[in-house]
Scaffold this active site. Structure first.
Site, PDB file in Angstrom:
ATOM      1  N   ASP A  91       0.848  -1.187   0.000  1.00 41.07           N
ATOM      2  CA  ASP A  91       0.000   0.000   0.000  1.00 41.07           C
ATOM      3  C   ASP A  91       0.886   1.239   0.000  1.00 41.07           C
ATOM      4  OD1 ASP A  91       0.935   0.236   2.602  1.00 41.07           O
ATOM      5  OD2 ASP A  91      -0.925  -0.397   3.532  1.00 41.07           O
ATOM      6  N   ASP A 266      -7.774  -7.411   0.494  1.00 38.63           N
ATOM      7  CA  ASP A 266      -6.865  -7.588   1.623  1.00 38.63           C
ATOM      8  C   ASP A 266      -7.597  -7.171   2.884  1.00 38.63           C
ATOM      9  OD1 ASP A 266      -5.543  -4.913   3.033  1.00 38.63           O
ATOM     10  OD2 ASP A 266      -6.416  -4.523   1.064  1.00 38.63           O
TER      11      ASP A 266
END
Length: 370
Positions: A91, A266
């Site tokens: 991320d 996720d």
């Protein structure tokens, strides 16, 4: 595109396929276990592989604070550091910056923040985020830096965040350039406003990305509101590229999102729940702290192909959790990750065999009553 995405079967808007990377294939729908600080909490890399995971997620924010991106590069990057040879998605760090740290300043140029660990000051720009992810950590799938606006948000505030994210998307793309062995994903924003989601998607596609994420959900709006956004948000994104719903979620969330055309997910839920005594099963969640399991000699879930699911009784797991033994957290985390992988495998099979709608109905009946 550096990573071909082959869709092998569809049923309605649900689809199954393969994202082909230089470190291996990612079968979709795919669930990515979260490796916050170069580890999936309470699990070894071999245990994670045994569950069937094709890809992990790494957290840029946590890794940039410790051990630090430059040290990570000297140590051979994230794959070498944690001994994971399959794909890794990182991320951008933006969500954690805005949720965990004390933000001192958010400007057009950057976000300046204080570390939640020691209070030290840091500056994160779109360019720095790309540098950390792609060059220091060496991730396979890199995410643009964006602003995730808190929910609920008035349309004016949601637009400001969406437009800043779009400008940062262009800067992220410029910094990333063109690479043969790494991909860059853009992030759709717009809170719960359909017009903003549409505009965000159009701006991202003008820039051009290897894949597209749906951000700004699972931030408190609830399951039904999230599904209402997913009724339209994935359709605004290209059909020939993977669609990634960030930070989601519960098993029912995954099933409903796949039904609406999402490919990747996720969430910290499986390991966080496991550390607190909760196990996810085909019939919903179980709280192993509950006294009703004290003499239950059945395995946790014999339908899940994992030693933690099949080889230990609920009575034993109940004892470990009540005694606060580390092994209890390990086994339940292992089982939960295995269950999420079994769930995505079951969805892939159901779509390929043309029975996903029935699978969805059956799953909803079992989980919404739990």
């Amino acid at each position: 595109m550096p990573f071909p995405f082959e869709i092998s079967a569809t049923e309605g808007r649900a689809r199954t396929g393969v994202l082909k990377t230089t470190r291996g294939d990612i079968r979709t729908p795919a669930f990515m276990p979260v490796g916050t600080a170069a580890t999936v909490k309470a699990m070894t890399v071999d245990q994670v592989k045994q569950t069937g995971a094709d890809i992990l997620l790494g957290n840029t924010y946590h890794l940039m604070l410790r051990p630090g991106p430059e040290r990570m590069e000297r140590l051979g990057g994230l794959h070498n550091f944690m001994r994971w040879d399959k794909p890794i998605l990182t991320d951008s760090g933006g969500f954690q910056v805005m949720s965990l740290s004390g933000i001192s300043k958010l400007t057009e140029e950057a976000v300046t923040f204080s570390s939640h660990i020691d209070g030290s000051k840091h500056v994160l720009t779109p360019e720095r985020s790309i540098q950390i992810q792609a060059d220091r950590l060496g991730s396979d799938i890199v995410m643009q830096l964006d602003e995730c606006v808190a929910w609920p948000a008035e349309e004016k505030r949601a637009r400001e965040g969406m437009e800043l994210s779009a400008r940062w998307a262009q800067r992220s793309k410029n910094a990333f350039g063109t690479r043969d062995a790494q991909a860059l994903f853009g992030i759709q924003q717009g809170s719960t406003y359909e017009n903003l989601r549409r505009e965000s998607s159009e701006r991202l596609q003008e820039i051009g990305f290897d894949g597209y994420a749906i951000g700004g959900l699972a931030v408190g709006e609830g399951h039904e509101a999230m599904c209402e956004v997913l009724d339209y948000a994935p359709e605004f994104l290209p059909k020939d590229r993977p669609r990634y719903l960030m930070g989601v979620g519960k098993p029912i969330d995954l099933v409903e999102a796949v039904y609406r055309g999402v490919d990747m997910f996720d969430c910290v839920l499986p390991t966080r729940a496991g550390r607190h005594g909760q196990a996810w099963t085909w019939d919903g969640p179980l709280n192993l702290k509950n006294a009703r399991f004290a003499e239950d000699q059945d395995p946790l879930d014999p339908e899940v192909p994992c030693p933690a699911s099949q080889d230990y009784s609920k009575a034993y797991l109940h004892h470990l959790i009540r005694a606060d033994e580390i092994l209890g957290k390990i086994l339940l985390s292992w089982h939960n990750i295995a269950f999420f992988q079994a769930l995505t495998a079951a969805m892939r099979a159901a779509i390929a065999e043309g029975r996903f709608e029935q699978f969805r109905r059956d799953f909803r009946a079992r989980h919404l009553k739990a």
